[in-house]
Motif scaffolding. Structure first.
Motif, short mmCIF file in Angstrom:
data_model
loop_
_atom_site.label_atom_id
_atom_site.label_comp_id
_atom_site.label_asym_id
_atom_site.label_seq_id
_atom_site.Cartn_x
_atom_site.Cartn_y
_atom_site.Cartn_z
N HIS A 435 39.27 43.62 107.04
CA HIS A 435 38.88 42.56 108.08
C HIS A 435 38.93 41.19 107.03
O HIS A 435 39.17 40.23 107.78
N THR A 436 38.74 41.33 105.96
CA THR A 436 38.65 40.15 104.75
C THR A 436 39.94 39.50 104.86
O THR A 436 40.31 38.10 104.87
N THR A 437 41.02 40.16 105.09
CA THR A 437 42.27 39.57 105.15
C THR A 437 42.63 38.97 106.34
O THR A 437 43.17 37.90 106.34
N VAL A 438 42.21 39.28 107.41
CA VAL A 438 42.25 38.72 108.61
C VAL A 438 41.67 37.53 108.78
O VAL A 438 42.10 36.33 109.26
N ILE A 439 40.43 37.42 108.12
CA ILE A 439 39.68 36.10 108.08
C ILE A 439 40.30 35.12 107.38
O ILE A 439 40.46 33.99 107.66
N HIS A 440 41.03 35.70 106.15
CA HIS A 440 41.78 34.58 105.25
C HIS A 440 42.85 34.21 106.10
O HIS A 440 43.16 32.78 106.13
N ALA A 441 43.48 35.02 106.86
CA ALA A 441 44.81 34.42 107.56
C ALA A 441 44.38 33.58 108.73
O ALA A 441 44.93 32.56 108.74
N VAL A 442 43.32 33.67 109.30
CA VAL A 442 42.68 32.84 110.42
C VAL A 442 42.42 31.24 109.83
O VAL A 442 42.93 30.59 110.39
N LYS A 443 41.87 31.50 108.70
CA LYS A 443 41.58 30.24 107.77
C LYS A 443 42.74 29.36 107.66
O LYS A 443 42.88 28.12 107.62
N LYS A 444 43.66 30.38 107.01
CA LYS A 444 44.66 29.55 106.37
C LYS A 444 45.76 29.15 107.39
O LYS A 444 46.27 27.71 107.27
#
Length: 469
Positions: A435-444
């Motif tokens: 899920h942290t990968t998804v958070i990073h993607a949204v922020k990016k």
């Protein structure tokens, strides 16, 4: 060539009329609080081919609107005028000065209204008179949240603090929070009850930093008897706001003041929140509100229809089959359910037509179509893959080539924005990622949208392709 809308011309009237229509839709979409805090600050400036130019008072307002509301603004504009495909927002310093004056004026007016109603509110957002305990209909999906809300509102000595309510959009969290504020204020008119959204909390905090007046901000929030903060998930990733909230929260609990919070997810699922805060939020009582069952939806419609017929003096009766049809068909949330009933009753009243299932289907055809068409992550992956001309297998693979990685981040971003799936669920659909990968993607993607107009346009076009298909 851009046309200045400050000059009198036929296009000025058309575009300003169009924007007035869109503003009404945005108000209905986001509610009065978000609309008054952010969207009403937007002013139409000029139009050039397919681009509509806006101006706002500050950079902060521009960035917040761009990150949170721009997609809907473009969607509604395009629905009214297909020729408008993009918008650009600039900062107008003249608006900034008038914005400050307007805020001061509005604050004084609302303070006067609050005094006249004997409601001891410190903030400038009045409570909704419809949202009281006696108008909240309970069922198995919300009975714990309801009982907890009444307990903390009515008891001088409370067993838990804070009360944390969580659940999806339109399930009744805001209703219960308003009801708590009404109950406490009516029982003790001298109590200092402060209700506001997390967005408003953040807006006031940023404003205090900009004006170098954080002490007034701290005094305002730490001197209340009851703090009711709605939708705290909007603080995700806002570290400085979280820090101030944490200290305010601790200060009130230490003084044995009541704190009531709401979110769309449980404290443990607030990714992007400091671990200290997540732990502290769980110390009190955490109560969830689940989607309403058919029986509860039916009871809500029954009570709401009686209120509507009484208010509108509608002489047509509402067949029980209509209530059953609506309760079975509209299952997403209570707010949408009540809105559908209101639309049908209003149409019947204006057109003087009897309400039956066929009329209901005709009046709600757009809503029923959207309910039948739910956006899925698979659909988003297919649309994004087609747009960037890559295979779905490459999109969800572990390959880190830029030609795959960026579309993958866009697809994750859109999955978060356009579906109700949780972060772990989205991660699993993208090759079992964390899920942290998804958070990073949204922020990016949020960052790239604010920095690159072409990229922002690509994401907007993709959003329209997915939502309109």
């Amino acid at each position: 060539m851009a046309q200045d809308l400050n000059q009198i011309s036929p296009i000025e009237i058309n575009v300003k009329d169009l924007w007035h229509i869109v503003l009404k839709k945005l108000n209905n979409e986001f509610g009065n609080e978000i609309f008054n805090s952010w969207i009403k600050n937007i002013k139409v400036k000029s139009i050039d081919d397919d681009i509509l130019y806006f101006s706002v008072p500050t950079r902060f307002i521009r960035d917040w609107i761009t990150s949170h509301y721009l997609d809907k603004i473009i969607f509604f504009l395009n629905a009214e005028n297909p020729n408008i495909r993009r918008v650009k927002i600039s900062i107008d310093n003249m608006l900034s000065a008038s914005h400050e004056k307007l805020e001061e004026s509005s604050s004084e007016t609302i303070k006067y209204q609050n005094r006249s109603s004997n409601l001891s509110q410190s903030d400038d957002w009045p409570l909704d008179e419809r949202f009281t305990f006696d108008k909240f209909i309970t069922g198995p999906s919300n009975e714990l949240a309801f009982a907890s809300a009444k307990r903390i509102a009515q008891s001088e000595k409370f067993d838990f603090n804070p009360l944390f309510l969580y659940g999806g959009v339109g399930l009744g969290k805001t209703h219960l929070m308003h009801a708590i504020a009404w109950e406490i204020s009516n029982k003790n008119p001298n109590a200092k009850v402060l209700y506001l959204s997390a967005e408003r909390f953040m807006f006031q905090f940023i404003k205090s930093l900009r004006q170098k007046d954080t002490m007034s901000f701290k005094q305002k929030f730490r001197s209340v008897d009851v703090l009711i903060l709605d939708d705290i998930q909007f603080m995700v990733g806002k570290n400085s706001t979280q820090e101030e909230f944490f200290h305010t929260f601790n200060s009130l609990l230490d003084l044995n003041k009541k704190v009531i919070l709401s979110s769309d997810r449980a404290p443990s699922d607030l990714e992007g929140f400091d671990e200290r805060i997540k732990s502290r939020l769980s110390w009190g009582l955490v109560a969830d509100i689940l989607p309403a069952s058919f029986e509860l939806r039916y009871e809500i419609l029954k009570k709401k229809s009686a209120e509507l017929f009484k208010t509108n003096n509608n002489h047509h009766t509402l067949d029980d089959s209509v209530l059953i049809f609506l309760a079975k068909t509209i299952v997403s949330n209570v707010r949408e359910l009540e809105g559908a009933l209101n639309k049908v009753v209003t149409f019947s009243n204006i057109m003087n037509k009897k309400i039956d299932v066929e009329l209901t289907k005709t009046v709600l055809k757009d809503l029923l179509r959207s309910n039948n068409k739910r956006i899925t992550i698979d659909e988003i992956q297919n649309k994004v893959s087609n747009y960037y001309n890559i295979n779905v297998d490459d999109l969800i693979s572990s390959r880190r080539l830029r030609s795959f990685a960026r579309p993958r981040q866009v697809a994750m971003y859109l999955s978060k924005k356009l579906t109700s799936r949780s972060l772990p669920e989205i991660g699993r659909k993208f090759g079992g990622r964390d899920h942290t990968t998804v958070i990073h993607a949204v922020k990016k993607i949020d960052q790239l949208k604010s920095e690159n107009e072409k990229f922002d346009e690509d994401v907007s076009v993709l959003t329209q392709i997915i939502t309109s298909s």
